[in-house]
Design an enzyme around this catalytic site. Structure first.
Site, PDB file in Angstrom:
ATOM      1  N   HIS A 369       0.839  -1.204   0.000  1.00  0.00           N
ATOM      2  CA  HIS A 369       0.000   0.000   0.000  1.00  0.00           C
ATOM      3  C   HIS A 369       0.873   1.253   0.000  1.00  0.00           C
ATOM      4  O   HIS A 369       0.929   1.993   0.982  1.00  0.00           O
ATOM      5  CB  HIS A 369      -0.945  -0.011   1.196  1.00  0.00           C
ATOM      6  N   HIS A 373       1.311   1.476  -5.756  1.00  0.00           N
ATOM      7  CA  HIS A 373      -0.054   0.953  -5.804  1.00  0.00           C
ATOM      8  C   HIS A 373      -1.042   2.072  -6.131  1.00  0.00           C
ATOM      9  O   HIS A 373      -1.968   1.890  -6.933  1.00  0.00           O
ATOM     10  CB  HIS A 373      -0.409   0.310  -4.468  1.00  0.00           C
ATOM     11  N   HIS A 409      -6.525   7.279  -2.110  1.00  0.00           N
ATOM     12  CA  HIS A 409      -7.314   6.243  -1.439  1.00  0.00           C
ATOM     13  C   HIS A 409      -6.526   5.409  -0.424  1.00  0.00           C
ATOM     14  O   HIS A 409      -7.132   4.742   0.419  1.00  0.00           O
ATOM     15  CB  HIS A 409      -7.952   5.307  -2.479  1.00  0.00           C
ATOM     16  N   ASP A 410      -5.188   5.443  -0.449  1.00  0.00           N
ATOM     17  CA  ASP A 410      -4.391   4.696   0.535  1.00  0.00           C
ATOM     18  C   ASP A 410      -3.289   5.551   1.161  1.00  0.00           C
ATOM     19  O   ASP A 410      -2.324   5.007   1.716  1.00  0.00           O
ATOM     20  CB  ASP A 410      -3.758   3.456  -0.112  1.00  0.00           C
ATOM     21  N   GLN A 578      -4.312 -16.542  -3.379  1.00  0.00           N
ATOM     22  CA  GLN A 578      -4.580 -15.797  -4.608  1.00  0.00           C
ATOM     23  C   GLN A 578      -5.679 -16.424  -5.459  1.00  0.00           C
ATOM     24  O   GLN A 578      -5.999 -15.902  -6.524  1.00  0.00           O
ATOM     25  CB  GLN A 578      -3.291 -15.690  -5.439  1.00  0.00           C
TER      26      GLN A 578
END
Length: 579
Positions: A369, A373, A409-410, A578
């Site tokens: 993050h 990203h 957003h992060d 995943q």
């Protein structure tokens, strides 16, 4: 511009609906329906109400408010799971009597006449004013009147089915009965089932919660099967459940003691994480480089950014060639591509100053993050906004808000989950009352940075534009909370399946609620888009997120806490994580 066929947004929207011509108008009896519809109704419960007699919306709607959904997915390619269903088996027929056939004046006069009669006939009863209760009361009246007309008034409604059961079977009546009697009984069964569903619905919540709860039940069944396969399967099940489903707050929160010297004397109203910029607060417009930053490998950077409109750009190379400024150069390139700097009169030097300040507030020591990203989500959102289905739908202000939301957003992400912050009784969890802790913090930091010197990129927006943009951004960033995933999916699917679809396959986005749902899901999909990128990029993202998970697991182990699912490096399965 190209988006892969396995992109999450294409699945969630385009596969949510298929419109085809057919005939389901008339009797609710099985003889007028394909057999597979009946089978579907036996497998599913509240999701599969039929759209009998449904009138299509105006096909001449403005293209700016409509989203054309391409129904080009073969039935054989659809997944039969809680997420994807073969909606093509359900026809939306335009042959039913239209409620829009009368003129506006006639309709208004009829409504007034009906309302007077309705009120006069109920003057001794309690007034019903809420729409849901009125619909329920009207359906009861319809059922009663229909029973009288067909001579079935002695037939009582069956109460043997539970509220979550399937609709009644259409083929259970005797073949010896007269056709009209059989039709009457089957219609009453349909009305009884609809009434039972409505009567047991929790009116405090939205109708879409019916779909959300159903998806959760179906997901729980699949997770139960997965957890029974192996120990690693159980961990994957716990991870999915804890990440994508909202917590039922019934746990004992563990609060390790905090040393007095570690406590910071800071007012709760002060936003943590905001720091002074380490670079020049102002840049002369004449000195702004081609991509907004000084890059020693500008030629290689230019080659990578030539693909800014293509899905799957190598954002890691962009980061390398830009001197670890991928977010700044990506946003600057996209804003120039879309001419947003000119449209909203954003000074280029102010934009670069803000972006570099924002990028400085992403933590370089957080593996996943981070600013790379953020740049990847911005670029993915840009490509999704440019797809044929969406490129003419949203306004410039909505596009500006979507890109800004993706960029912030992060910001100031600490590299741990919301639940970790809640379990450790962190200051952020206290400030935001355990509700979307990180997402609220990202928003607060992002908007706070606009107040720094020469950072207000929205300085020339009108007051109304700023208020609208802020609301849109808040709604989008809060939707990136992974625990809202099932609710987002249910809301989008509910919107698509109710009243929004014409016989031409146009989903009208004619109000804020519908438009923000699509924007929220778009940014959410961009945030989760790693598996849709080229394999070598996907592997890098997977390595990074697992490093972050394991780092959190180590911190939990050191604190004597229960280790979160998929965060224990001693027995976690990267491959199954995943899937």
């Amino acid at each position: 511009m190209s988006v892969p066929t396995n992109c999450g947004f294409c699945y969630s929207v385009e596969r949510s609906i298929t419109v085809r011509s057919g005939n389901i108008w008339g009797s609710p009896c099985a003889v007028n329906r394909p057999v597979d519809i009946i089978q579907k109704r036996r497998r599913f419960d509240v999701e599969n109400g039929l759209a009998v007699g449904r009138s299509p919306l105006d096909p001449q709607a403005s293209p700016g408010s409509g989203l054309v959904l391409q129904a080009n997915f073969p039935h054989s390619q659809r997944r039969e799971s809680f997420l994807y269903r073969s909606d093509s088996d359900f026809d939306l027929s335009p042959k039913g009597p239209s409620r829009n056939s009368s003129t506006a004046s006639d309709l208004e006069e009829s409504l007034k006449h009906w309302e007077v009669n309705w009120l006069s006939s109920r003057h001794t009863e309690d007034m019903i004013v809420t729409p849901f209760a009125q619909v329920l009361a009207s359906l009861r009246t319809v059922r009663s009147n229909f029973a009288v007309i067909t001579g079935q008034q002695d037939r009582t409604a069956s109460k043997t089915r539970s509220s979550g059961s399937n609709p009644p079977s259409m083929c259970k009546t005797s073949l010896a009965e007269e056709p009209h009697q059989q039709l009457a009984i089957e219609t009453l069964d349909e009305l009884d089932w609809c009434l039972e569903q409505l009567e047991t619905l929790k009116t405090r919540h939205s109708v879409s919660e019916m779909a959300s709860n159903k998806f959760k039940r179906m997901l729980n069944r699949e997770l139960t099967q997965l957890s029974e396969t192996s120990r690693s399967g159980n961990q994957v099940s716990e991870f999915i459940s804890s990440t994508f489903l909202e917590k039922q707050h019934d746990m004992d929160i563990m609060s390790p003691p905090t040393k007095e010297k570690d406590k910071k004397k800071r007012p709760m109203s002060q936003i943590s994480g905001v720091k002074k910029a380490t670079h020049s607060p102002s840049l002369a417009p004449s000195t702004i480089p081609r991509f907004g930053v000084n890059a020693s490998q500008e030629g290689l950077l230019a080659r990578e950014l030539e693909d800014i409109n293509r899905w799957g750009i190598d954002i890691f190379k962009v980061s390398e060639y830009s001197g670890n400024r991928p977010l700044t150069v990506t946003m600057y390139t996209i804003f120039q591509e879309r001419d947003l700097l000119k449209s909203f009169k954003i000074p280029a030097d102010t934009f670069i100053t803000f972006m570099m300040t924002l990028e400085d507030h992403y933590h370089a020591d957080v593996a996943y993050h981070n600013n790379i990203h953020a740049a990847d989500v911005v670029q993915s959102t840009h490509v999704l906004l440019s797809t044929p289905a969406l490129e003419a739908v949203f306004t410039d202000l909505e596009i500006l808000a979507a890109l800004f939301a993706s960029a912030i957003h992060d910001v100031d992400h600490p590299g741990v989950s919301n639940q970790f912050l809640i379990n450790t009784n962190s200051e952020l969890a206290l400030m935001y009352n355990d509700s979307s802790v990180l997402e609220n913090h990202h928003l607060a930091v992002g908007f706070k940075l606009l107040q720094e010197d020469n950072c207000d990129i929205f300085q020339n927006l009108s007051k109304k534009q700023r208020q609208s943009l802020r609301k849109i951004v808040i709604d989008m960033v809060l939707a990136t909370d992974m625990s809202k995933h099932m609710n987002l999916l249910a809301d989008l699917k509910t919107m698509v399946e109710t009243k929004k679809v014409t016989s031409l396959g146009v989903l009208l986005l004619d109000n804020y609620s519908d438009r923000i749902q699509v924007l929220q899901n778009m940014v959410h999909c961009a945030d989760l888009s790693n598996p849709t990128k080229p394999l070598e990029l996907y592997r890098q993202w997977t390595d990074r997120i697992m490093v972050e998970f394991f780092t959190q697991g180590d911190r939990e182990r050191d604190k004597g806490m229960e280790i979160s699912p998929m965060c224990d490096k001693q027995n976690a399965s990267i491959e199954k994580n995943q899937v």
